[in-house]
Design a protein around this motif. Structure first.
Motif, PDB file in Angstrom:
ATOM      1  N   ASP A  51      45.628  32.587  53.364  1.00  0.00           N
ATOM      2  CA  ASP A  51      45.554  33.706  52.422  1.00  0.00           C
ATOM      3  C   ASP A  51      45.429  33.158  51.009  1.00  0.00           C
ATOM      4  O   ASP A  51      45.173  31.962  50.824  1.00  0.00           O
ATOM      5  N   THR A  52      45.604  33.986  50.004  1.00  0.00           N
ATOM      6  CA  THR A  52      45.378  33.528  48.633  1.00  0.00           C
ATOM      7  C   THR A  52      46.448  32.551  48.156  1.00  0.00           C
ATOM      8  O   THR A  52      46.233  31.838  47.174  1.00  0.00           O
ATOM      9  N   LEU A 109      43.437  38.319  50.304  1.00  0.00           N
ATOM     10  CA  LEU A 109      44.689  38.775  49.711  1.00  0.00           C
ATOM     11  C   LEU A 109      45.869  38.099  50.411  1.00  0.00           C
ATOM     12  O   LEU A 109      45.684  37.393  51.397  1.00  0.00           O
ATOM     13  N   ARG A 110      47.046  38.357  49.879  1.00  0.00           N
ATOM     14  CA  ARG A 110      48.246  37.810  50.509  1.00  0.00           C
ATOM     15  C   ARG A 110      48.527  38.565  51.805  1.00  0.00           C
ATOM     16  O   ARG A 110      48.422  39.791  51.864  1.00  0.00           O
ATOM     17  N   ASN A 131      41.644  44.314  32.864  1.00  0.00           N
ATOM     18  CA  ASN A 131      40.782  44.710  33.986  1.00  0.00           C
ATOM     19  C   ASN A 131      41.129  44.006  35.294  1.00  0.00           C
ATOM     20  O   ASN A 131      40.350  44.053  36.248  1.00  0.00           O
ATOM     21  N   ASN A 132      42.281  43.343  35.353  1.00  0.00           N
ATOM     22  CA  ASN A 132      42.687  42.663  36.585  1.00  0.00           C
ATOM     23  C   ASN A 132      43.445  43.645  37.481  1.00  0.00           C
ATOM     24  O   ASN A 132      44.581  44.020  37.168  1.00  0.00           O
ATOM     25  N   PRO A 133      42.855  44.068  38.604  1.00  0.00           N
ATOM     26  CA  PRO A 133      43.518  45.072  39.447  1.00  0.00           C
ATOM     27  C   PRO A 133      44.803  44.567  40.086  1.00  0.00           C
ATOM     28  O   PRO A 133      45.705  45.356  40.389  1.00  0.00           O
ATOM     29  N   GLY A 134      44.916  43.242  40.282  1.00  0.00           N
ATOM     30  CA  GLY A 134      46.095  42.702  40.946  1.00  0.00           C
ATOM     31  C   GLY A 134      47.395  43.014  40.233  1.00  0.00           C
ATOM     32  O   GLY A 134      48.426  43.256  40.873  1.00  0.00           O
ATOM     33  N   LYS A 136      41.239  48.891  43.306  1.00  0.00           N
ATOM     34  CA  LYS A 136      41.982  47.886  44.069  1.00  0.00           C
ATOM     35  C   LYS A 136      41.019  47.129  44.988  1.00  0.00           C
ATOM     36  O   LYS A 136      40.122  47.718  45.604  1.00  0.00           O
ATOM     37  N   GLU A 137      41.201  45.820  45.049  1.00  0.00           N
ATOM     38  CA  GLU A 137      40.348  44.995  45.894  1.00  0.00           C
ATOM     39  C   GLU A 137      40.681  45.262  47.360  1.00  0.00           C
ATOM     40  O   GLU A 137      41.847  45.256  47.765  1.00  0.00           O
TER      41      GLU A 137
END
Length: 659
Positions: free
Chosen positions: A641-642, A616-617, A487-490, A522-523
């Protein structure tokens, strides 16, 4: 079972000071008595002054030298037990317990039935980690069917909880209820603490129901325990309801509410609660400031962090090391590395956490040389680094592209400093190699490491595949992650990016369909910026009211013209959708960090640094855009950023375009 105790021969005092009454003219005269009877007040005085050995010798000499009628009373024993607990003196407590047992055998009065003495004996044994002895005291008389008051039950339950056995504490609480001992506030607070220690919300709600039905109104301790229960168990709504209905709130109440918001990433609510707390003149504790500083750190709220620093400076009390470490972390993660170092240098009694915080601050802000110098000084001073120290250095080497230095540090961890590499250290090594393009060696590390690769390690390898366009390996790694983190969208977005960069649009479409099938979204890209006391949020492609304002259009138009004069054209390759270039350029211009930067240019004075946090990056085109904006406006722009910090100044970035 009572442990065997060897009683040494004690010398009975032959001369005791006796204070005469008001009709005796020989007051303060030392007299000698054949059968002196020392008053309980002498014993109490010894207990209050902490002279446990003298007090115990006096009690142990009592049976042979003094009449039974003059034996110490319950109050004297209680004071002595209290002193034993305060000093965690197990030896004196055991000797005292033995005297109570002997006293029971030779007299009609059984002081061990006294609830206060029994509770304190249980407490003494539990604070000394001797639960077997505590249970022995507790069970004495209970098995005979004698009624045991609430205070004794609670003392034993607290003993369990204190020693990490909160489940047993709750079972004992239930046993107490089964014996028709109705709980009061003392028992309620104990039970609630046990519940949030083991995150048992179901039982906690049941205790809450008993509190509501109880004829005794909940006191401050019970209300605070209820508040903390819901805060710790992730129920901020219930925590807020308890808080709002509390007749009296203290600093502990506010701390629990703020911690509740912070634990759920409700950072704006946490900051608002802190401001309201200050507005009501409640004051604060060091716990308050440690919690709120961590909130400021998350959203780069430097202005709020500086306000808290001012309160620390003005405080009459000297701040403890955890507060100062939180302050260091706040400055480091708001990009104020120089200020962080000045504070670090002024700190007295720095611990390893202080140094690790400084190391991490240097590393994430791109100052790896300074981090290495600090590490060397730390080692030369005789302080041994730990695993956190090496994570900071290895991650800094990864961001700076120092491959050889990273390899050396990883190899020296165990051999030179006795620190065994963990999964996190292997993830850093894989990232160092993969970012530099040595994906083959990175994969060898993954395949030969002594531990099973974690999601972070596979994630580092997948990012390396994205950076260097390795589609075949990227696909294999991504599907490995799909199984570990379904379930990790990244992970899905990363593989989609790899396909898009390679122009494999049917692959992009298949990933999009897979995400839709699994209900994964997507986040959205978000950026935050603090202007004075308010934090403003911007979402990629959103903030239409601001973007349609006259101020925005004016500044944006001026920036666009100046950027074009400096040779800027949008790099539409960062838009990973199969659409025309005009649409791609429009999407790039709507990225959240650009909106935040423009907002800051409008609402802050010339020369004031701009600080932005992004979830996000940062993309390649926004990175280029910000470098030029820093040159055109002569502003320092600090973007977190991240992955790391980017300090843009005069058209250049601290990352040297390696991130």
């Amino acid at each position: 079972m009572i442990p065997a105790i060897s009683l040494s021969n004690t010398t009975v005092p032959t001369n005791l000071t006796v204070t005469s009454g008001p009709n005796n003219p020989k007051t303060h005269r030392r007299t000698t008595s054949t059968h002196p009877t020392p008053p309980n007040s002498t014993l109490k005085s010894l207990a209050k002054s902490g002279k446990l050995e003298d007090a115990l010798r006096l009690i142990e000499s009592w049976p042979s030298k003094f009449p039974a009628a003059s034996e110490p009373d319950a109050e004297a024993y209680s004071l002595l037990l209290h002193a034993c607990i305060s000093r965690r003196s197990l030896e004196h407590g055991q000797r005292l317990y033995l005297q109570l047992l002997l006293s029971r055998d030779r007299s009609k009065h059984n002081l061990l039935n006294n609830p206060t003495l029994k509770s304190k004996l249980i407490t003494l044994y539990s604070v000394c980690g001797r639960l077997d002895e505590a249970c022995s005291v507790f069970l004495d008389g209970l098995e005979d069917g004698k009624e045991v008051p609430e205070s004794v039950w609670v003392a034993m339950a607290i003993g369990y909880s204190r020693n990490g056995l909160s489940e047993q504490a709750l079972l004992l609480y239930c046993e107490m209820l089964s014996r028709c001992v109705w709980p009061g506030n003392f028992a309620f607070s104990m039970a609630l603490k046990a519940c949030f220690d083991i995150f048992d919300l179901r039982v906690g709600r049941a205790v809450h129901g008993q509190i509501v039905k109880s004829s005794e109104k909940p006191d401050q301790v019970v209300n605070n325990a209820l508040l903390r229960l819901y805060a710790e168990c992730g129920c901020p709504g219930d925590a807020l309801k308890v808080f709002e209905t509390m007749p009296i709130r203290n600093v502990v109440s506010w701390n629990s509410l703020i911690a509740s918001f912070a634990s759920r990433d409700q950072v704006f609510d946490a900051l608002a609660a802190f401001r309201k707390m200050q507005g009501e003149g409640m004051g604060f504790s060091w716990v308050t400031l440690t919690t709120i500083l961590s909130v400021c750190t998350r959203v780069t709220a430097l202005h709020s962090g500086k306000e808290i620093h001012a309160q620390i400076v003005k405080s009459a009390n000297r701040p403890d090391i955890p507060v100062l470490n939180s302050l260091l972390d706040m400055y480091a993660k708001c990009g104020e590395v120089d200020y962080c170092r000045r504070l670090f240098d002024k700190m007295q009694g720095k611990d390893l956490t202080s140094r690790n915080t400084m190391l991490t601050g240097y590393a994430v802000n791109g100052f790896i040389e300074e981090a290495l110098a600090l590490f060397d000084a730390m080692v030369q001073s005789g302080l041994k680094p730990d695993g956190v120290s090496f994570i900071a250095l290895l991650s800094g080497c990864s961001h700076a592209g120092l491959i050889d230095e990273g390899r050396r540090l990883f190899n020296e961890m165990k051999s030179e400093y006795g620190v065994s590499p963990t999964i996190e250290h292997y993830a850093c090594l894989v990232d160092i190699l993969g970012r530099a393009g040595d994906i083959k060696e990175a994969l060898e590390v993954v395949e030969t490491m002594p531990k099973k690769p974690s999601c972070s390690i596979w994630g580092s390898l997948l990012n390396s595949c994205r950076l260097h366009g390795n589609v075949s390996l990227g696909k294999l790694v991504a599907y490995q992650l799909f199984e570990l983190e379904p379930n990790n969208p990244g992970n899905y977005v990363m593989l989609s990016n790899i396909y898009a960069n390679a122009g494999i649009w049917d692959g992009v479409e298949s990933i999009r369909e897979l995400m839709e099938e699994k209900g994964i979204k997507k986040e959205a890209g978000c950026s935050w910026i603090q202007i004075r006391n308010r934090i403003h949020t911007f979402v990629a492609g959103g903030s239409f009211e601001f973007r349609n304002s006259a101020e925005f259009e004016k500044v944006w138009s001026e920036l666009t013209e100046a950027l074009e004069e400096n040779g800027y054209t949008p790099n539409t390759s960062v838009v990973l959708h199969d659409v025309n270039d005009e649409m791609k350029a429009s999407w790039v211009c709507g990225h959240s960090e650009r909106l935040a930067t423009t907002f800051a240019l409008i609402n802050t004075s010339d020369g004031v640094p701009i600080r932005i946090t992004k979830n996000l990056r940062v993309c390649v085109d926004c990175h280029s855009w910000m470098k030029l904006v820093s040159k055109i406006t002569e502003r320092v722009i600090i973007l977190r950023d991240t992955n790391r910090f980017h300090h843009f100044k005069g058209g250049a970035c601290s990352c040297k375009d390696y991130w």
